[in-house]
Motif scaffolding. Structure first.
Motif, mmCIF file in Angstrom:
data_model
loop_
_atom_site.group_PDB
_atom_site.id
_atom_site.type_symbol
_atom_site.label_atom_id
_atom_site.label_comp_id
_atom_site.label_asym_id
_atom_site.label_seq_id
_atom_site.Cartn_x
_atom_site.Cartn_y
_atom_site.Cartn_z
ATOM 1 N N LEU A 1 4.182 -12.542 40.529
ATOM 2 C CA LEU A 1 3.520 -12.728 41.813
ATOM 3 C C LEU A 1 3.506 -11.426 42.606
ATOM 4 C CD1 LEU A 1 4.927 -16.181 42.971
ATOM 5 C CD2 LEU A 1 2.708 -15.706 41.953
ATOM 6 N N THR A 2 2.412 -11.192 43.289
ATOM 7 C CA THR A 2 2.281 -10.028 44.159
ATOM 8 C C THR A 2 2.950 -10.332 45.500
ATOM 9 O OG1 THR A 2 0.208 -10.809 45.111
ATOM 10 C CG2 THR A 2 0.048 -9.476 43.090
ATOM 11 N N PRO A 3 3.185 -9.315 46.315
ATOM 12 C CA PRO A 3 3.746 -9.587 47.644
ATOM 13 C C PRO A 3 2.894 -10.580 48.436
ATOM 14 C CG PRO A 3 3.905 -7.250 47.163
ATOM 15 C CD PRO A 3 3.110 -7.873 46.053
ATOM 16 N N GLU A 4 1.570 -10.459 48.356
ATOM 17 C CA GLU A 4 0.699 -11.390 49.061
ATOM 18 C C GLU A 4 0.919 -12.817 48.583
ATOM 19 O OE1 GLU A 4 -1.526 -7.463 49.431
ATOM 20 O OE2 GLU A 4 -0.248 -8.414 47.958
ATOM 21 N N MET A 5 1.029 -13.009 47.281
ATOM 22 C CA MET A 5 1.223 -14.345 46.713
ATOM 23 C C MET A 5 2.574 -14.925 47.102
ATOM 24 S SD MET A 5 -0.329 -13.918 42.896
ATOM 25 C CE MET A 5 -1.814 -12.993 42.611
ATOM 26 N N ILE A 6 3.596 -14.101 47.090
ATOM 27 C CA ILE A 6 4.933 -14.561 47.473
ATOM 28 C C ILE A 6 4.920 -15.046 48.919
ATOM 29 C CG2 ILE A 6 7.312 -13.801 47.933
ATOM 30 C CD1 ILE A 6 6.929 -11.870 45.480
ATOM 31 N N VAL A 7 4.306 -14.272 49.797
ATOM 32 C CA VAL A 7 4.230 -14.653 51.207
ATOM 33 C C VAL A 7 3.422 -15.932 51.370
ATOM 34 C CG1 VAL A 7 3.276 -13.985 53.463
ATOM 35 C CG2 VAL A 7 4.615 -12.336 52.129
ATOM 36 N N HIS B 1 2.886 -7.331 55.263
ATOM 37 C CA HIS B 1 3.192 -5.915 55.492
ATOM 38 C C HIS B 1 4.645 -5.615 55.092
ATOM 39 C CE1 HIS B 1 2.962 -1.941 57.282
ATOM 40 N NE2 HIS B 1 4.065 -2.224 57.964
ATOM 41 N N LEU B 2 5.566 -6.458 55.536
ATOM 42 C CA LEU B 2 6.977 -6.263 55.192
ATOM 43 C C LEU B 2 7.211 -6.392 53.687
ATOM 44 C CD1 LEU B 2 8.715 -8.317 58.048
ATOM 45 C CD2 LEU B 2 8.787 -5.832 57.725
ATOM 46 N N ALA B 3 6.610 -7.409 53.083
ATOM 47 C CA ALA B 3 6.798 -7.641 51.648
ATOM 48 C C ALA B 3 6.253 -6.475 50.825
ATOM 49 C CB ALA B 3 6.129 -8.942 51.229
ATOM 50 N N ARG B 4 5.108 -5.962 51.215
ATOM 51 C CA ARG B 4 4.517 -4.840 50.482
ATOM 52 C C ARG B 4 5.398 -3.609 50.593
ATOM 53 N NH1 ARG B 4 -1.657 -3.927 50.928
ATOM 54 N NH2 ARG B 4 -1.697 -4.061 48.668
ATOM 55 N N ASN B 5 6.034 -3.415 51.733
ATOM 56 C CA ASN B 5 6.924 -2.266 51.907
ATOM 57 C C ASN B 5 8.230 -2.445 51.131
ATOM 58 O OD1 ASN B 5 5.171 -0.809 53.506
ATOM 59 N ND2 ASN B 5 5.957 -1.665 55.413
#
Length: 184
Positions: free
Chosen positions: A120-126, A175-179
């Motif tokens: 899962l990508t950060p977007e998907m996790i969020v 934003h936080l997850a991607r960082n």
């Protein structure tokens, strides 16, 4: 200079899901979000149908009454088909669509993506966490107690926010997850 890209089906689906999740949290056009979300879901369903090891796809098939599969998927695809075709109904109007259906479609896409064996990508996790937080009743009774507890205590404040505030929190979480997790 002409820019070209090369993309396979899973990469296309991943990019569509991530872009659509970002669009959702930016509160962009729900019609565009719906069309793109359904396109990614279709790709993933098609990929899952070609494999024997997709538990989520198998579970969905087991939940649908035999002989009703076409009607089930037809109903789910009805809005998306309306939005991408005009050959049979050029003057029709689509109404009474709830925007929140886009979140469910994206949630399903994330589950398919994960079931196909992809990280899962950060977007998907969020998105998955955000959906479960807003809809804890979606969880089965046998879901892990620690997951239920986190959703009902740590993130319960999200359910008390306005829709715009919920979306803004989702945008900030991406934003936080991607960082923290890194961009895909």
């Amino acid at each position: 200079i002409v820019t070209t890209i090369r993309v396979n089906k899973i990469e296309a689906a991943r990019r569509q899901i991530d872009a659509t999740i970002r669009m959702l949290f930016l509160n962009e056009d729900p019609v565009a979000i719906h069309t793109l979300a359904m396109a990614s879901l279709r790709i993933l369903r098609d990929l899952a149908a070609k494999r024997d090891d997709c538990d989520f796809d198998r579970m969905i098939k087991l939940m649908i009454k035999p002989g009703m599969e076409g009607k089930f998927w037809g109903k789910l695809n009805q809005s998306a088909n309306f939005l991408k075709h005009a050959d049979r109904d050029p003057d029709e109007i689509l109404d009474k669509i709830e925007e929140e259906v886009n979140e469910v479609i994206l949630f399903l896409s994330c589950l398919y993506y994960q079931d196909l064996g992809f990280k899962l990508t950060p977007e998907m996790i969020v998105l998955k966490s955000w959906c479960l937080t807003l809809n804890p009743d979606f969880l089965q009774d046998n879901a892990p107690d620690n997951l239920k507890q986190v959703l009902n205590t740590k993130f319960s404040y999200l359910r008390e926010k306005s829709r715009n505030e919920q979306l803004e929190i989702g945008r900030q979480l991406i934003h936080l997850a991607r960082n923290q997790i890194g961009q895909y």
